[in-house]
Write an enzyme that holds these catalytic residues in place. Sequence first.
Site, PDB file in Angstrom:
ATOM      1  CG  ASP A   1       7.362   3.538 -23.954  1.00 36.34           C
ATOM      2  OD1 ASP A   1       6.138   3.239 -24.006  1.00 36.34           O
ATOM      3  OD2 ASP A   1       7.756   4.648 -23.550  1.00 36.34           O
TER       4      ASP A   1
ATOM      5  CD  GLU B   1      13.430   7.948 -28.457  1.00 37.39           C
ATOM      6  OE1 GLU B   1      13.417   7.054 -27.585  1.00 37.39           O
ATOM      7  OE2 GLU B   1      12.453   8.696 -28.673  1.00 37.39           O
TER       8      GLU B   1
ATOM      9  CE1 TYR C   1      10.192   3.091 -27.719  1.00 38.77           C
ATOM     10  CE2 TYR C   1      12.412   3.864 -27.212  1.00 38.77           C
ATOM     11  CZ  TYR C   1      11.050   4.094 -27.303  1.00 38.77           C
ATOM     12  OH  TYR C   1      10.548   5.337 -27.008  1.00 38.77           O
TER      13      TYR C   1
END
Length: 292
Positions: free
Chosen positions: A136, A35, A118
């Site tokens: 996203d 990520e 996020y």
Amino acid sequence: MIVAAEDLLSWYERSRRDLPWRDPGVSPWQILVSEFMLQQTPVARVLPIWTEWVVRWPTPSATAAASAADVLRAWGKLGYPRRAKRLHECATVIARDHGDVVPDDVDTLMTLPGVGSYTARAVACFAYHQPVPVVDTNVRRVVARAVHGRADARAPSAARDHADVAALLPENGVAHHFSAALMELGATVCTARAPKCGLCPVTGCRWRELGYPPAEGPARRAQTYAGTDRQVRGRLLDVLRDNASPVTRAQLDVAWLTDTAQRDRALESLLADGLVTRMPDGRYALVGEEDR
């Protein structure tokens, strides 16, 4: 309009990309690394770097034990190198304060260096299978089209965007798969340019029903890289990564001869970001190199 979970999940099983961080047995730490790397960076560039990274440093403590300079070198040309520095800091906190285990709840994850809303939600969802909405750019575009009938998403709003996705999540324990499928749909089919609507598994897409109305407002300008401070920073970092010992200012200067003021500005920004250090003798090195 409700996106049918069964249709989307069936499509995902047939069509998803073979990405190694989705494999069974991948640890929460390795998912967290992916990520960090995937922020504003194409998958194709991340794949080789991530693969080498998790073999070399499979745990937070292994990453924390590496020098900051080694981490910056391993980051290579992924761009936005402050992410590498923050990942190193994140590994240190997890190893020191969390028993070398990535936390599993969003609030705790958000206290870690470099982890925003996020990333925290993505790790909670994809590593720990929690039914939290993960939003996203790709997800926002799919929801804008399929649910609201708009070509593009409006300006981000965490409360609204999370509520939109939360309303779509199935309640039978597969929300994490659904979230991955929704993201995959936006990345590979419901793309910003030239969407492949004939391949879309979503029936009753509101945008399609309305005849594909065009986006509102001015067209978005494509981001440029050539000639920007980002490019100059990258050139300077290339020199430092390619040298195992500190380099002189003259060695850095030849990396960018086009605009000396821009080069000076880029170097000062690298120093200010804590990515580069100036040695007592006036030479320059990646941060952490001075400890060797």
